[in-house]
Write a protein that holds these residues in place. Structure first.
Motif, PDB file in Angstrom:
ATOM      1  N   TYR A   1       0.980  -0.930   0.035  1.00  0.00           N
ATOM      2  CA  TYR A   1       0.305  -0.374  -0.010  1.00  0.00           C
ATOM      3  C   TYR A   1       0.705   0.976   0.110  1.00  0.00           C
ATOM      4  CZ  TYR A   1      -3.514   3.086   1.658  1.00  0.00           C
ATOM      5  OH  TYR A   1      -4.193   4.539   1.932  1.00  0.00           O
ATOM      6  N   ALA A   2       1.735   1.246   0.909  1.00  0.00           N
ATOM      7  CA  ALA A   2       2.535   2.183   1.297  1.00  0.00           C
ATOM      8  C   ALA A   2       3.387   2.892  -0.404  1.00  0.00           C
ATOM      9  CB  ALA A   2       4.059   2.318   2.506  1.00  0.00           C
ATOM     10  N   ILE A   3       4.304   1.274  -1.437  1.00  0.00           N
ATOM     11  CA  ILE A   3       4.878   1.383  -2.381  1.00  0.00           C
ATOM     12  C   ILE A   3       3.982   2.321  -3.216  1.00  0.00           C
ATOM     13  CG2 ILE A   3       6.150   0.478  -4.402  1.00  0.00           C
ATOM     14  CD1 ILE A   3       7.222  -1.167  -1.915  1.00  0.00           C
ATOM     15  N   LYS A   4       2.876   1.296  -3.603  1.00  0.00           N
ATOM     16  CA  LYS A   4       1.868   1.918  -4.605  1.00  0.00           C
ATOM     17  C   LYS A   4       1.137   3.246  -4.139  1.00  0.00           C
ATOM     18  CE  LYS A   4       0.234  -2.781  -4.858  1.00  0.00           C
ATOM     19  NZ  LYS A   4      -1.578  -4.266  -4.279  1.00  0.00           N
ATOM     20  N   ASN A   5       0.993   3.510  -2.986  1.00  0.00           N
ATOM     21  CA  ASN A   5      -0.052   4.939  -2.988  1.00  0.00           C
ATOM     22  C   ASN A   5       1.568   6.466  -2.871  1.00  0.00           C
ATOM     23  OD1 ASN A   5      -2.521   4.995  -3.226  1.00  0.00           O
ATOM     24  ND2 ASN A   5      -1.410   2.871  -1.520  1.00  0.00           N
TER      25      ASN A   5
ATOM     26  N   ASP B   1       8.930  11.026  -1.374  1.00  0.00           N
ATOM     27  CA  ASP B   1       8.304  10.522  -0.278  1.00  0.00           C
ATOM     28  C   ASP B   1       9.601   9.782   0.556  1.00  0.00           C
ATOM     29  OD1 ASP B   1       5.693  11.307   0.208  1.00  0.00           O
ATOM     30  OD2 ASP B   1       4.071   9.117   0.143  1.00  0.00           O
ATOM     31  N   ILE B   2       9.850   9.482   1.930  1.00  0.00           N
ATOM     32  CA  ILE B   2       9.834   8.817   2.096  1.00  0.00           C
ATOM     33  C   ILE B   2       9.479   7.674   2.690  1.00  0.00           C
ATOM     34  CG2 ILE B   2      12.245   8.028   4.012  1.00  0.00           C
ATOM     35  CD1 ILE B   2      12.800  11.043   3.122  1.00  0.00           C
ATOM     36  N   ILE B   3       9.294   6.287   2.710  1.00  0.00           N
ATOM     37  CA  ILE B   3       8.796   5.012   3.159  1.00  0.00           C
ATOM     38  C   ILE B   3       9.986   4.613   4.284  1.00  0.00           C
ATOM     39  CG2 ILE B   3       7.453   2.877   3.098  1.00  0.00           C
ATOM     40  CD1 ILE B   3       6.610   3.946   0.370  1.00  0.00           C
ATOM     41  N   PHE B   4       9.317   5.013   5.333  1.00  0.00           N
ATOM     42  CA  PHE B   4       9.923   4.400   6.368  1.00  0.00           C
ATOM     43  C   PHE B   4       9.133   2.767   6.915  1.00  0.00           C
ATOM     44  CE2 PHE B   4      11.195   4.889  11.255  1.00  0.00           C
ATOM     45  CZ  PHE B   4      12.185   4.206  10.726  1.00  0.00           C
ATOM     46  N   LEU B   5      10.544   1.977   6.738  1.00  0.00           N
ATOM     47  CA  LEU B   5      10.022   0.541   7.440  1.00  0.00           C
ATOM     48  C   LEU B   5      10.544   0.385   8.542  1.00  0.00           C
ATOM     49  CD1 LEU B   5       9.830  -1.445   3.760  1.00  0.00           C
ATOM     50  CD2 LEU B   5       8.067   0.405   4.247  1.00  0.00           C
ATOM     51  N   ALA B   6       9.961   0.173   9.593  1.00  0.00           N
ATOM     52  CA  ALA B   6      10.194   0.133  11.151  1.00  0.00           C
ATOM     53  C   ALA B   6       9.926  -0.857  11.868  1.00  0.00           C
ATOM     54  CB  ALA B   6      10.186   1.166  11.556  1.00  0.00           C
ATOM     55  N   GLY B   7      11.172  -1.354  12.653  1.00  0.00           N
ATOM     56  CA  GLY B   7      11.274  -2.383  13.338  1.00  0.00           C
ATOM     57  C   GLY B   7      11.794  -3.863  12.860  1.00  0.00           C
ATOM     58  N   LYS B   8      11.490  -4.053  11.647  1.00  0.00           N
ATOM     59  CA  LYS B   8      12.125  -5.580  11.315  1.00  0.00           C
ATOM     60  C   LYS B   8      13.605  -5.784  11.076  1.00  0.00           C
ATOM     61  CE  LYS B   8       9.605  -8.857  10.179  1.00  0.00           C
ATOM     62  NZ  LYS B   8      10.111  -9.600  11.564  1.00  0.00           N
TER      63      LYS B   8
END
Length: 485
Positions: free
Chosen positions: A435-439, A444-451
């Motif tokens: 969803y984050a990538i498609k939108n 934008d900076i998409i921050f994938l946190a935690g993994k």
């Protein structure tokens, strides 16, 4: 080695003949072979005494126990503290390998992994062969070995240290978790240098109270010849009071032995000058962020304590690259947005990473994150508040739910998201990333946190393949295929 020699110096009551040869040490009955010493460890979920019959059936010559077990044909060694005795026995059995190698331990809530990699890089610039023990992997030189936990169990740790000694390592640098300190996994190791990075909300599921968490971290500095302490952290005084020998202070805000001047943070690098051992060094690290400056200062303090020179320090730090899963920029295939992957899984690490991103973000910060199940629940709303405060859009999703219901975890996070920042909840983590990538919007900076570096997702006790770097590339593949149709 004879059992009586393994037990030398350990307070115990031996039931049987201690003058027998022991081939190996084991704490998992399934791995026991003939002639082994089996440790019946009383854990939080399992009691090793229950598996003593299996160990004897598999050939165990002796058992270390905290209570006698009737009807078994094996020598029994009765002790008061099983984990302490196991650590001491492992040190004896493997010949106390850390005593013959310079050893650096790093503890703190955040920054342990990167700091160890920095110390390793500096030491290698000095021509040293380095063994590394930590969260992502264990390393001997450039060779990598798998790891199951940040700091291995004492028997596994001493076995690994012995291998590093035998393969000619000049230095060992290791992450030392609060669990390992409390559970005495590093008992018997004398660290040449102990580094304290910081302390923030984490692991309350295990330690129960903040003071217990602090006290666990303090143990490292009882075992260190030199303590390198971040004096900007609120828990610094606790660590300082535990130190027994030399102290080196580092910090950005407060007076310190190692303090940066002309500190500059950009989207590409962190640079500063610093005085150490009558030398002024100009340091440049190709990793952005204030946390990079703190990690580097701790590494510099350790390097100075080890007697490494200024050229080696600057060269080692300049040669650093992003540690896997630590502020790692992912390939978007020329997309007009960015994706940053980071292990941030505590309130402090989430906040510091988002602040760093905010320093250079030109568009929206879109944060995708969740919290682990069967872990500290108190931090969930705190992390929700932080994500909302420093992001422009948040996608709350699953992390490692373990045995909890993902939506229950998400509900805990949502309790803290009371501000105006828009957010949505998508339980399936892959769908959330898609969803984050498609939108994504321009810049934008998409921050994938935690993994971060993790390559799995743990659900109902089973680990499923989930490497976010792979997930992102497969989503991009699907988008490209869809565009070409």
């Amino acid at each position: 080695m004879r059992l009586k020699d393994i037990l030398a110096g350990i307070e115990c009551d031996i039931k049987g003949n201690a003058d027998i040869e022991i081939n190996d040490l084991k704490y998992d009955s399934r791995q026991v072979h003939a002639g082994d010493l089996f440790f019946c460890i009383s854990g939080f979920e399992q009691d090793g005494h229950k598996y003593a019959p299996d160990a004897v059936k598999n050939g165990a010559a002796a058992l270390l126990v905290t209570r006698e077990i009737a009807g078994l044909n094996a020598v029994q060694v009765l002790v008061k503290n099983d984990r302490q005795a196991m650590a001491a026995a492992a040190v004896r059995f493997f010949g106390n390998p850390a005593a013959s190698i310079k050893t650096v331990g790093v503890t703190g809530t955040n920054g342990k992994t990167t700091t160890t990699y920095m110390v390793k890089s500096i030491a290698e610039a000095a021509g040293m062969k380095v063994g590394l023990i930590g969260t992502i992997c264990n390393m001997i030189g450039e060779g990598t070995l798998p790891t199951e936990r940040t700091t291995p169990e004492s028997v596994d740790l001493q076995r690994l240290l012995a291998r590093m000694r035998d393969e000619g390592c000049d230095l060992i640098v290791m992450e030392v978790s609060s669990h390992s300190l409390y559970l005495r996994r590093v008992e018997g190791i004398r660290f040449d240098v102990g580094i304290f990075t910081n302390l923030s909300q984490d692991h309350m599921d295990f330690h129960k109270t903040w003071q217990n968490y602090v006290d666990a971290k303090r143990i490292l500095f009882n075992q260190s010849d030199t303590a390198v302490i971040n004096v900007d952290d609120d828990a610094a005084s606790d660590m300082i009071s535990a130190a027994k020998n030399e102290l080196i202070y580092f910090g950005v805000l407060n007076n310190a032995d190692i303090k940066p001047e002309n500190l500059k943070l950009t989207a590409q690098e962190t640079s500063f000058s610093v005085k150490i051992n009558a030398m002024k060094l100009n340091v440049c690290i190709p990793i952005p962020g204030m946390f990079t400056a703190y990690n580097a200062l701790g590494a510099i303090g350790a390097a100075a304590a080890l007697g490494l020179g200024g050229d080696e320090i600057t060269k080692g730090l300049a040669g650093m690259r992003a540690v896997p899963g630590r502020f790692e920029l992912l390939d978007t295939r020329k997309g007009d947005y960015s994706i940053i992957l980071d292990y941030a899984h505590s309130p402090d690490s989430l906040e510091s990473t988002l602040k760093t991103i905010r320093e250079f973000a030109e568009g929206r910060i879109v944060t995708v994150f969740g919290c682990g199940g069967n872990r500290d629940r108190v931090k969930r709303p705190i992390m929700g508040r932080i994500a909302g405060e420093y992001s422009d859009f948040v996608i709350v999703t699953s992390d490692n739910p373990r045995f909890e219901e993902p939506m229950d975890i998400i509900a805990g996070i949502k309790e803290g998201m009371t501000g105006d920042t828009p957010y949505i909840c998508i339980e399936n983590r892959r769908e959330a990333i898609a969803y984050a990538i498609k939108n994504a919007q321009r810049k934008d900076i998409i921050f994938l946190a935690g993994k971060g570096h993790e390559t799995y997702q743990e659900i109902r006790g089973k680990k499923y393949d989930f490497d976010e770097k792979v997930v992102v590339q497969r989503i991009l593949d699907e988008l490209q295929e869809g565009a070409e149709k």
